[in-house]
Design an enzyme around this catalytic site. Sequence first.
Site, PDB file in Angstrom:
ATOM      1  N   CYS A 173       0.727  -1.199   0.012  1.00 38.96           N
ATOM      2  CA  CYS A 173       0.064  -0.030   0.002  1.00 38.96           C
ATOM      3  C   CYS A 173       0.975   1.382  -0.079  1.00 38.96           C
ATOM      4  CB  CYS A 173      -1.001   0.082   1.050  1.00 38.96           C
ATOM      5  SG  CYS A 173      -2.483   0.885   0.777  1.00 38.96           S
ATOM      6  N   HIS A 227      -3.563  -4.863   0.489  1.00 40.96           N
ATOM      7  CA  HIS A 227      -2.925  -5.609   1.687  1.00 40.96           C
ATOM      8  C   HIS A 227      -2.918  -7.197   1.577  1.00 40.96           C
ATOM      9  CE1 HIS A 227      -2.576  -1.851   4.010  1.00 40.96           C
ATOM     10  NE2 HIS A 227      -3.590  -1.216   3.196  1.00 40.96           N
ATOM     11  N   GLU A 255      -1.470  -9.335   3.508  1.00 42.49           N
ATOM     12  CA  GLU A 255      -1.531  -9.626   4.946  1.00 42.49           C
ATOM     13  C   GLU A 255      -2.682  -9.955   5.849  1.00 42.49           C
ATOM     14  OE1 GLU A 255      -0.994  -6.588   3.910  1.00 42.49           O
ATOM     15  OE2 GLU A 255      -1.352  -4.914   5.638  1.00 42.49           O
TER      16      GLU A 255
HETATM   17  N1  GLN Z   1      -2.036   6.950   2.560  1.00 44.74           N
HETATM   18  C1  GLN Z   1      -2.185   5.946   1.410  1.00 44.74           C
HETATM   19  C2  GLN Z   1      -3.485   6.023   0.726  1.00 44.74           C
HETATM   20  O1  GLN Z   1      -4.464   6.448   1.244  1.00 44.74           O
HETATM   21  C3  GLN Z   1      -1.691   4.562   1.506  1.00 44.74           C
HETATM   22  C4  GLN Z   1      -2.948   3.929   2.407  1.00 44.74           C
HETATM   23  C5  GLN Z   1      -2.266   2.688   3.088  1.00 44.74           C
HETATM   24  O2  GLN Z   1      -1.117   2.386   3.081  1.00 44.74           O
HETATM   25  N2  GLN Z   1      -3.114   1.944   3.864  1.00 44.74           N
HETATM   26  O3  GLN Z   1      -3.600   5.831  -0.471  1.00 44.74           O
END
Ligand code: GLN
Length: 548
Positions: free
Chosen positions: A382, A508, A510
């Site tokens: 992410c 994600h 995970e």
């Molecule tokens: N801050 C980034 C976004 O909003 C990444 C979000 C995250 O890592 N969950 O896209």
Amino acid sequence: MTKHIFITGGVVSSLGKGLTAASIALLLKKRGYKVEMQKMDPYLNVDPGTMSPYQHGEVYVTNDGTETDLDLGHYERFAGITCSSRSNYTTGKIYSTVINRERQGGYLGGTVQVIPHITNEIKSAIVSMDNEETDIVITEIGGTAGDIESLPYLEAIRQFKYEFGFKNSLFIHLTLVPYIKAAGEMKTKPSQQSVGILRGIGIMPEMLICRCERPMEEDHFKKLSLFCNIPEELVIEEQDVANNIYEVPVELAKQGVDKKILNFFDLPENDLDLTDWQNVVDTIISPKNGSIEIAVIGKYISLKDAYKSIYEALTHAGISNSVDVQFRMIEAEDLEKENGLDLLKDVDGILLPGGFGSRGVLGKLLAAQYARENKVPFLGICLGMQCAVIEFARNVCGMESADSTEFRPETKYPVIALMEEQKSILNMGGTMRLGAYPCNLKNNTWSLDAYGEKAISERHRHRYEFNSKFREQLEQAGLTIAGTSHDDLIVEIVEVKNHPWYVACQFHPEFQSTPLKPHPLFKDFVGASLKNAQTKCECDGNCKPQED
Ligand code: GLN
């Protein structure tokens, strides 16, 4: 009829109610029952999505895009349960439903009150888990007996038992039996008092699970039984496990917790086969390939719960590679200091997890660059993927001011930018791109090698994305687009070639890893890190623990 188990906690918080609940669910599933799980959180936020990880630890995201408590991660990892929006209720969510209904005239003429309106709403949340296929629902009540904010939940489950039949629901109370060093004794009084609090509100626990550091003696079981009105065989000891949380179900099974629960409900015991789970525990205790060290670079690193699923997924990947994965937890901002990169010296792999806001981003960019240039296996997740793209744009493509518009809206090279559908959104809660979306993998990528299939589905939680305007330019400079949304418009995975293993994904992974089914990307990342460790020291990977 679906049976219900309610798990409450007493004496102190952080006793591991979620873990205990998930362990019980695993055992009941292994005995052939269809189990569902749910958590009630007594705070006023509608969901934990707006809370800082310092307040609440990780926000766990379900397939259906609900931002939930991290205990739901235990439910999915231990018991293989697929959680949904019905699996996590908060006081904020319950009250919003009741207040919205009141505004729509749903209670016209009536005075809306905690009892019965809030308690009824809680009961319908519990009943919403029932269906023909579900045998047992486990509901964990957040908070500790005696908290003011838990009272409506306790009243609701008291009524629930009365209305749905005494033998159809089981109250389990989890307490602490502390060891008092000065007295050299373990004390049952706090547990007695906690049960007393529950009795005062009409709840009579039927099973007591006692968390303790040391083994309890016969006398403790007898005392707790007598003073808490609980048969001695239903007083259970849950001692701290020696190695890993995955031992908890094995320990509970040794005391027949699952059998005792089924006996309470008059349900057949069926057989219990824990072989695969025992294998997980055994591999964690004695891995064949020694130990490796993975750097996890975050901004809430002092709080382990903030990256809970990441550490768990790395442990799972360690199991499938039969290697002990040690974590070097690094505050991203520390990498920004003089000689900060020394902190990465000798790590076998680098993982850059998700996050929000600009604090520590420079450190994360430095880590991505270090991994790319020094050929250290790298997994970006992410924000970690967004940093990998920014770093590549700056240092490989020469776009010096490349950035995400989250951090620098006026940048000349917005390689990461706000998603189109996010532009008109003003509310902060529950409005990100959330939950499972399909992704297609490209040929000749580490990602396809890992998954072994082209069509995958992964969970998201973000507002910003890879800006397609820069796609061609970055690809020409050597960035591989390894996965995209089904319409090929959203970049979901990037890879950097001429490297042992460098993969970064917008989703994600995970959240979908379990000890019995480690996530493919984590598995291959840890595999590459193990290879890195083995080539680095020219041994078979066993030198590290010996050095220790
Ligand atoms: N801050 C980034 C976004 O909003 C990444 C979000 C995250 O890592 N969950 O896209």
